[in-house]
Design an enzyme around this catalytic site. Sequence first.
Site, PDB file in Angstrom:
ATOM      1  N   GLU A   1      84.901 -37.280  17.939  1.00 46.24           N
ATOM      2  CA  GLU A   1      85.627 -36.901  16.722  1.00 46.24           C
ATOM      3  C   GLU A   1      86.918 -36.203  17.147  1.00 46.24           C
ATOM      4  O   GLU A   1      86.893 -35.294  17.981  1.00 46.24           O
ATOM      5  CB  GLU A   1      84.791 -35.951  15.856  1.00 46.24           C
ATOM      6  CG  GLU A   1      85.580 -35.450  14.656  1.00 46.24           C
ATOM      7  CD  GLU A   1      84.781 -34.534  13.714  1.00 46.24           C
ATOM      8  OE1 GLU A   1      83.610 -34.237  14.001  1.00 46.24           O
ATOM      9  OE2 GLU A   1      85.362 -34.136  12.688  1.00 46.24           O
TER      10      GLU A   1
ATOM     11  N   GLU B   1      75.802 -32.476  12.374  1.00 46.44           N
ATOM     12  CA  GLU B   1      76.841 -31.755  13.116  1.00 46.44           C
ATOM     13  C   GLU B   1      76.435 -30.306  13.324  1.00 46.44           C
ATOM     14  O   GLU B   1      75.567 -29.787  12.627  1.00 46.44           O
ATOM     15  CB  GLU B   1      78.198 -31.871  12.412  1.00 46.44           C
ATOM     16  CG  GLU B   1      78.219 -31.407  10.977  1.00 46.44           C
ATOM     17  CD  GLU B   1      79.613 -31.438  10.364  1.00 46.44           C
ATOM     18  OE1 GLU B   1      80.396 -32.349  10.676  1.00 46.44           O
ATOM     19  OE2 GLU B   1      79.901 -30.540   9.565  1.00 46.44           O
TER      20      GLU B   1
ATOM     21  N   ASP C   1      81.978 -36.615   5.236  1.00 46.84           N
ATOM     22  CA  ASP C   1      81.866 -35.421   6.071  1.00 46.84           C
ATOM     23  C   ASP C   1      81.216 -34.286   5.281  1.00 46.84           C
ATOM     24  O   ASP C   1      81.221 -34.303   4.046  1.00 46.84           O
ATOM     25  CB  ASP C   1      83.284 -35.005   6.491  1.00 46.84           C
ATOM     26  CG  ASP C   1      83.283 -34.239   7.805  1.00 46.84           C
ATOM     27  OD1 ASP C   1      82.203 -33.899   8.293  1.00 46.84           O
ATOM     28  OD2 ASP C   1      84.378 -33.995   8.327  1.00 46.84           O
TER      29      ASP C   1
ATOM     30  N   GLU D   1      86.425 -39.930   8.629  1.00 52.63           N
ATOM     31  CA  GLU D   1      85.507 -38.957   8.013  1.00 52.63           C
ATOM     32  C   GLU D   1      86.224 -38.348   6.816  1.00 52.63           C
ATOM     33  O   GLU D   1      87.261 -37.711   6.955  1.00 52.63           O
ATOM     34  CB  GLU D   1      85.145 -37.857   9.020  1.00 52.63           C
ATOM     35  CG  GLU D   1      84.325 -38.374  10.180  1.00 52.63           C
ATOM     36  CD  GLU D   1      83.857 -37.247  11.097  1.00 52.63           C
ATOM     37  OE1 GLU D   1      84.098 -36.067  10.793  1.00 52.63           O
ATOM     38  OE2 GLU D   1      83.255 -37.579  12.147  1.00 52.63           O
TER      39      GLU D   1
HETATM   40  P1  C2E Z   1      84.639 -30.721  10.562  1.00 52.28           P
HETATM   41  O1  C2E Z   1      85.190 -32.079  10.347  1.00 52.28           O
HETATM   42  O2  C2E Z   1      83.355 -30.376   9.934  1.00 52.28           O
HETATM   43  O3  C2E Z   1      84.614 -30.515  12.118  1.00 52.28           O
HETATM   44  C1  C2E Z   1      83.601 -29.854  12.781  1.00 52.28           C
HETATM   45  C2  C2E Z   1      83.972 -28.450  13.080  1.00 52.28           C
HETATM   46  O4  C2E Z   1      82.857 -27.775  13.594  1.00 52.28           O
HETATM   47  C3  C2E Z   1      85.046 -28.348  14.146  1.00 52.28           C
HETATM   48  O5  C2E Z   1      85.785 -27.187  13.890  1.00 52.28           O
HETATM   49  C4  C2E Z   1      84.215 -28.183  15.400  1.00 52.28           C
HETATM   50  O6  C2E Z   1      84.923 -27.557  16.441  1.00 52.28           O
HETATM   51  C5  C2E Z   1      83.108 -27.324  14.893  1.00 52.28           C
HETATM   52  N1  C2E Z   1      81.883 -27.497  15.638  1.00 52.28           N
HETATM   53  C6  C2E Z   1      81.454 -28.585  16.280  1.00 52.28           C
HETATM   54  N2  C2E Z   1      80.247 -28.367  16.840  1.00 52.28           N
HETATM   55  C7  C2E Z   1      79.890 -27.107  16.523  1.00 52.28           C
HETATM   56  C8  C2E Z   1      78.761 -26.278  16.813  1.00 52.28           C
HETATM   57  O7  C2E Z   1      77.829 -26.669  17.466  1.00 52.28           O
HETATM   58  N3  C2E Z   1      78.761 -25.039  16.296  1.00 52.28           N
HETATM   59  C9  C2E Z   1      79.788 -24.565  15.555  1.00 52.28           C
HETATM   60  N4  C2E Z   1      79.718 -23.322  15.091  1.00 52.28           N
HETATM   61  N5  C2E Z   1      80.886 -25.296  15.262  1.00 52.28           N
HETATM   62  C10 C2E Z   1      80.919 -26.563  15.764  1.00 52.28           C
HETATM   63  P2  C2E Z   1      87.322 -27.217  13.914  1.00 52.28           P
HETATM   64  O8  C2E Z   1      87.825 -28.047  15.015  1.00 52.28           O
HETATM   65  O9  C2E Z   1      87.766 -25.817  13.789  1.00 52.28           O
HETATM   66  O10 C2E Z   1      87.663 -27.996  12.590  1.00 52.28           O
HETATM   67  C11 C2E Z   1      87.437 -27.449  11.362  1.00 52.28           C
HETATM   68  C12 C2E Z   1      87.717 -28.420  10.272  1.00 52.28           C
HETATM   69  O11 C2E Z   1      89.069 -28.750  10.192  1.00 52.28           O
HETATM   70  C13 C2E Z   1      87.031 -29.743  10.473  1.00 52.28           C
HETATM   71  O12 C2E Z   1      85.701 -29.619  10.078  1.00 52.28           O
HETATM   72  C14 C2E Z   1      87.811 -30.651   9.586  1.00 52.28           C
HETATM   73  O13 C2E Z   1      87.348 -30.554   8.255  1.00 52.28           O
HETATM   74  C15 C2E Z   1      89.172 -30.037   9.658  1.00 52.28           C
HETATM   75  N6  C2E Z   1      90.029 -30.877  10.486  1.00 52.28           N
HETATM   76  C16 C2E Z   1      90.130 -30.951  11.815  1.00 52.28           C
HETATM   77  N7  C2E Z   1      91.049 -31.850  12.172  1.00 52.28           N
HETATM   78  C17 C2E Z   1      91.515 -32.388  11.018  1.00 52.28           C
HETATM   79  C18 C2E Z   1      92.475 -33.387  10.698  1.00 52.28           C
HETATM   80  O14 C2E Z   1      93.098 -34.010  11.560  1.00 52.28           O
HETATM   81  N8  C2E Z   1      92.689 -33.657   9.372  1.00 52.28           N
HETATM   82  C19 C2E Z   1      92.021 -33.010   8.402  1.00 52.28           C
HETATM   83  N9  C2E Z   1      92.282 -33.327   7.123  1.00 52.28           N
HETATM   84  N10 C2E Z   1      91.124 -32.064   8.662  1.00 52.28           N
HETATM   85  C20 C2E Z   1      90.868 -31.767   9.950  1.00 52.28           C
HETATM   86 CA    CA Z   2      84.713 -34.059  10.531  1.00 49.10          CA
HETATM   87 CA    CA Z   3      81.912 -31.488   9.068  1.00 52.90          CA
END
Ligand code: C2E
Ligand code: CA
Ligand code: CA
Length: 551
Positions: free
Chosen positions: A329, A506, A449, A419
């Site tokens: 991802e 996730e 998602d 997603e």
């Molecule tokens: P998401 O799509 O639900 O992505 C998963 C988030 O959970 C990611 O945070 C990831 O680093 C984190 N994560 C993964 N595994 C674990 C785990 O085992 N434990 C915990 N506590 N966290 C975990 P991140 O990278 O901070 O991203 C947060 C959100 O930001 C994402 O949630 C997604 O909704 C959004 N995001 C990220 N990149 C993009 C993008 O390019 N476009 C859009 N529209 N949203 C994005």
């Molecule tokens: Ca996601």
């Molecule tokens: Ca998610």
Amino acid sequence: MKDSFYRILSRFFFPTGGFGFLVVLLLLLMLLLSGIFVYGLGGTQSAYVHIFYVSVILGGMCFGLAGGLGSGVLAGLMAGPFMPMIVDPYTPQPLYSWATRLGFFVLIGGLSGLGASVLKDFLNKQRIRLQQDTITRLLNFRGLREKSLQYNQAGQVISIVFIEIHHLRHIDGAIGTELTSALFKQIAERLTALVAESSTIGRLETGGFVLLCPSLKKAQHALEICKNFLGDSFVVGDIPVFTEFHFGLAEAENRQEDFSATLRKAKIASVQSRELQKVSSVFDHRQEDKIKRGVFITHGIRKALEREELQLFYQPKVSLLTGEIIGVEALVRWPHPELGMIPPGEFIPVIEKTLLINPYTSWLLRSALKEKAKWMSSKIDMTFSLNFSMKNFLDPGVLSLLETLIDQHGLNPREIEIEVTETAVAGNIRKVADVLHSLREKGIRIAVDDFGTGQSSLHYLFELPIDALKIDQVFVRSMATNSAAEAIVRSAILLAKELNLDVTAEGVEKKEEIALLKKMGCHVGQGYYFARPMPASLAKEWITAHPRITL
Ligand code: C2E
Ligand code: CA
Ligand code: CA
């Protein structure tokens, strides 16, 4: 500079207290010097006797009619019986000559005094008007600032209570501008009745009432009174209006702190109380840091996008059946030179609220698919998942860009997954469904998602063409200890099975969770237990080093 010049000028022409005495002495000195000057240059016969008019007119301008008449008489006497017409040889002035001059001096002094009084009166009214809020007649920003300077000059350190009316825009929309003004007046009246003794009350044209107090204690007292007695219901034009107030309190650091700086802090505190759904909040520096960071991010994100400073990290997804890495991802980050690595949650909402969403979508697709092509040439074939919020779909170029990039890099559309996260979609769901159908026709996979959160998730399954569900990490994290979370995960997996969808859990952090997920029949896991999101090169290395994970 200009400001202080006018300040000095206005102190001179509106002299009060000790300063007034100083101006009187100055005028007397000027009169005396004028006398010496005229005498020194040979007596009243010379034209230099007109120099007395300067003191006479200034006397009128500074002290009104009385000042003008007084300085006229003094100047007339000074240039009168004791001043010769010619000094050498000594020739005295005839009485009619100096008496006529004295008459003129008094006349001009009187006129200047009268004129100055009228002008000062007008300017005073003007000044008061400029310092007043036009609706409530309370002090406005200028007036409050002036008052705070007076407090500072009296050696007091000011404190401010900022009062924000919650949902003011909605109230204004519902009852109209005229009645909103009536509401402001009523609030002003109540505030005046409650706290006029302890504070100076003002209203800012930009919205919000202000209590300016000469000490923190008084401000705290005023705040308590307002919290208890300002009330929340008003009747304007027979319409009952229910208003909620948020209060923010801030104390200036010292007497030198600018009024607007303290006001800003009080406003920050009121924002804080609104966000925390509290009635009041006291400013502390952490709030300021948070807001500064927000401002920094809002202003910096455009440049960061233009300079391509954003970076994609990749987090592996693992098959819970075989242990193989089946995809990654792409998660965006902003490495900021001062603020460090900024997570998407802090800037994606800013992007989504502005027109930046279109260049962002384009950047995301280009970067991720270019990376995908690189991995393909290194023989790493797996699904690349991209996060799209509903706003991304509103970009009219998104479909054709995807198509172009897929062609350009020779990619397999089945290895691209979108997603979809839910953000205020209600009005646009049909349009989004159309775009998703087109994507799916091209072979691109669609996943919902954060499944289980929000209100529309089930609605999505029914409205949108979907290949997979991602169960939100909140449930996965809690399922071992919370039976409701476990039930939700179990039902989501069952639902996915029924609908013939793939399902990913996730936020997998513990080995026990894997066993439980496997038992429930979940296909794919993603989370820190396997790997954190990594920069592309690291992710590639990690994947090459871990062809299969022992579960
Ligand atoms: P998401 O799509 O639900 O992505 C998963 C988030 O959970 C990611 O945070 C990831 O680093 C984190 N994560 C993964 N595994 C674990 C785990 O085992 N434990 C915990 N506590 N966290 C975990 P991140 O990278 O901070 O991203 C947060 C959100 O930001 C994402 O949630 C997604 O909704 C959004 N995001 C990220 N990149 C993009 C993008 O390019 N476009 C859009 N529209 N949203 C994005
Ligand atoms: Ca996601
Ligand atoms: Ca998610």
